[in-house]
Structures are given as structure tokens and as C-alpha cells.
Design a protein around this motif. Structure first.
Motif, PDB file in Angstrom:
ATOM      1  N   HIS A 257     -16.337  47.456 -17.054  1.00  0.00           N
ATOM      2  CA  HIS A 257     -15.819  46.088 -16.976  1.00  0.00           C
ATOM      3  C   HIS A 257     -15.872  45.606 -15.534  1.00  0.00           C
TER       4      HIS A 257
ATOM      5  N   ASP B  30      -9.595  40.398 -16.679  1.00  0.00           N
ATOM      6  CA  ASP B  30      -9.344  39.544 -17.841  1.00  0.00           C
ATOM      7  C   ASP B  30      -7.902  39.047 -17.830  1.00  0.00           C
TER       8      ASP B  30
ATOM      9  N   HIS C 251      -9.557  34.360 -23.616  1.00  0.00           N
ATOM     10  CA  HIS C 251      -9.130  34.864 -22.303  1.00  0.00           C
ATOM     11  C   HIS C 251     -10.100  34.360 -21.246  1.00  0.00           C
TER      12      HIS C 251
ATOM     13  N   HIS D  81     -12.378  35.640 -18.253  1.00  0.00           N
ATOM     14  CA  HIS D  81     -12.955  36.762 -17.506  1.00  0.00           C
ATOM     15  C   HIS D  81     -13.350  36.222 -16.136  1.00  0.00           C
TER      16      HIS D  81
END
Ligand code: ZN
Length: 284
Positions: free
Chosen positions: A180, A184, A259, A261
Motif C-alpha cells: 500500500h 487511506d 475513502h 487514498h
């Protein structure tokens, strides 16, 4: 007897330091893959412009901090744990090497189940699209716009619960995927997304994984990227101020729920955005 020049010298140095490019707050140092190394390049000197520095072929951000020139070096997640070398070129043209260590960091694992397997097992046409988009994003990440100063003291782009930290090693439906490369923040669709700092809109897009995306260029190789947006309120080339709303959050692209990012790119490397947020800000 001391000359007037000798008496004035300390004042001139002080004036130089005070007028040097401002560094309100540098990012927190974390000389790890996915982090930011702060490498001292030597004291500020009167009338001497800042040195320039490169990591390999990639120019890196140099800022003044407490009377020192400091290279602010983004370290990609795949940076080898080793001693690395910065090539430093003084305004005079004199070149030298400065070495700095990168130490290991083990990021946590996360297992995610996606119902829409189309976003996990890609068809040939989706794969071709993703490969093209990856090239586009890769080229944007290398973007360099020289600016007199760079604000590295970021505000959070959205206020919500933190649901995904940087560097987490992800498995989608049991299959390993790239780690990742951002942060987030869970926010309802339609929430304002604010620029972390002053800059210029570098690009907007609508990507297979990232969904609707805005890239803001803060200058000297520092970029921020906002993904899965519902609506984009800016266009490429637009100047943006810190805290300016650039978009509304959503869940476009590959997202399990609404959400934001947020990625930060420094000298072409995706780095931990949290390092750029004041320690006074509590984790959302
Ligand atoms: Zn994310």
C-alpha cells in the motif's frame, strides 16, 4: 584592530540564513524503504546559492534548515537496505559524494477480500489498460518543477478515520499484490479533499485502480496524489493553495468502500505521507 568588514561578517551570515529558502518544518526523518532521509550537506554560506543533489539520476529536494543545507530524499519501498550515495554539486561546480544509511523496516500485512473479482483477476483488455496507466503514472511521478521553496509541512487532506497505513503488504483474495503506497482516510462520498500544501495541479485522470485522481505538484519533486475521487474540481495547470478543496472523495476505481487514498511522491518515490504531517496532528 578589526576591520568593519570583520565586524559585519556575522550579521551578513545571519541575514543570509534569515533570507534563505524557508523550511517551516521538514518531514520527519525515517531512513527506511518508504521513508524520507534527511541528509546534511553543510552550512549555509553568505552569497553562496544552495547546492544541488542527485540520488542516481534523480534530482532530490534541497532545503535550508537551522543554518544547514539538507537533502530531503524520498526512499522507494524497494530501496535496498544499504549505504546510499548522494551526488552533491556546489554552486561553484565542485562535486562530491555524501553517504547515508538506509535501514530495514518490516511493514504489517493485511488480507483483503474483494467481491468484485474483476478488480483482482484482470481480463486481457483490463491488463492492457492498467499497463498503459502505470506508464502514465510512472512518468508523472518523475515530474520536476523547480520552485524557490517547497512547503513540506502538510495538512491532512481529509478528516476521517485512518483505515490504511502506508507500506502495508496486501493480499487481495489471498494473492500478494503491491504494498500500500499511500494513506487511506475513511470519509463519506462527497467529503472535501484539500491540497496538503500550495502547488500546481499536475494532472487529473480516471484510472482502473486509482479511480478519479488529482496530482498536485508542490515543487522540486514533491507531489501529492488523491485517488478514488467522486468529483474533481480543478484542472491541470491550476494553482492551488494549502487547504484549498480540489475534489470530493468517493470510491471510484478499486475501493472496498468510500475513502480517500492519499499518496506522497518525493523524487519519484512513493513515501509515507504521515512523515509530512506535524506530530501535533493526532492520527485520524
Ligand atoms: Zn489506499
Amino acid at each position: 584592530m578589526r576591520s568593519h568588514a570583520a565586524l559585519l561578517a556575522p550579521l551578513i551570515i545571519l541575514a543570509q540564513i534569515l533570507t534563505a529558502p524557508a523550511a517551516a518544518a521538514l518531514p520527519r526523518a525515517a531512513s527506511v524503504p518508504g521513508g524520507v532521509a534527511l541528509v546534511a550537506l553543510g552550512p549555509l554560506a553568505p552569497g553562496i546559492p544552495q547546492p544541488r543533489a542527485w540520488l542516481g539520476e534523480q534530482a532530490v529536494l534541497v532545503a535550508a534548515d537551522h543554518g544547514q543545507w539538507v537533502a530531503i530524499v524520498g526512499l522507494a519501498l524497494d530501496t535496498p537496505v544499504a549505504t546510499h550515495e548522494l551526488r552533491v554539486v556546489e554552486a561553484s561546480g565542485e562535486a562530491r559524494s555524501v553517504h547515508f544509511p538506509v535501514v530495514g523496516k518490516r511493514y504489517p500485512e493485511q488480507r483483503i477480500t474483494l467481491k468484485d473479482t474483476r478488480k483482482v483477476d484482470l481480463s486481457a483488455s483490463d491488463l492492457a489498460r492498467v499497463e498503459g496507466e502505470m506508464k502514465t503514472i510512472q512518468a508523472l511521478k518523475q515530474h520536476w518543477r523547480a520552485t524557490p521553496e517547497t512547503d513540506t509541512d502538510f495538512v491532512l487532506p481529509a478528516e476521517g478515520r485512518l483505515t490504511g497505513r502506508f507500506g502495508v503488504r496486501r493480499y487481495f483474495n489471498g494473492e500478494a499484490r503491491s504494498p500500500h503506497a499511500g494513506f487511506d482516510i475513511a470519509v463519506p462520498t462527497g467529503s472535501p479533499v484539500k491540497a496538503n500544501a500550495r502547488g500546481t495541479v499536475l494532472a487529473i485522470g480516471d484510472f482502473f485502480f486509482n479511480g478519479k485522481t488529482v496530482l498536485v505538484d508542490h515543487g522540486n519533486g514533491l507531489l501529492s496524489m488523491y485517488c478514488h475521487l467522486d468529483r474533481i474540481d480543478v484542472a491541470p495547470g491550476d494553482p492551488v493553495e494549502k487547504n484549498q478543496v480540489v475534489a470530493r472523495s468517493g470510491m471510484t476505481g478499486r475501493a472496498t468502500g468510500p475513502h480517500l487514498h492519499w499518496s506522497v511522491i518525493l523524487n519519484g518515490a512513493m513515501v509515507d505521507p504521515w512523515l509530512f504531517v506535524s506530530p501535533n496532528v493526532r492520527t485520524p
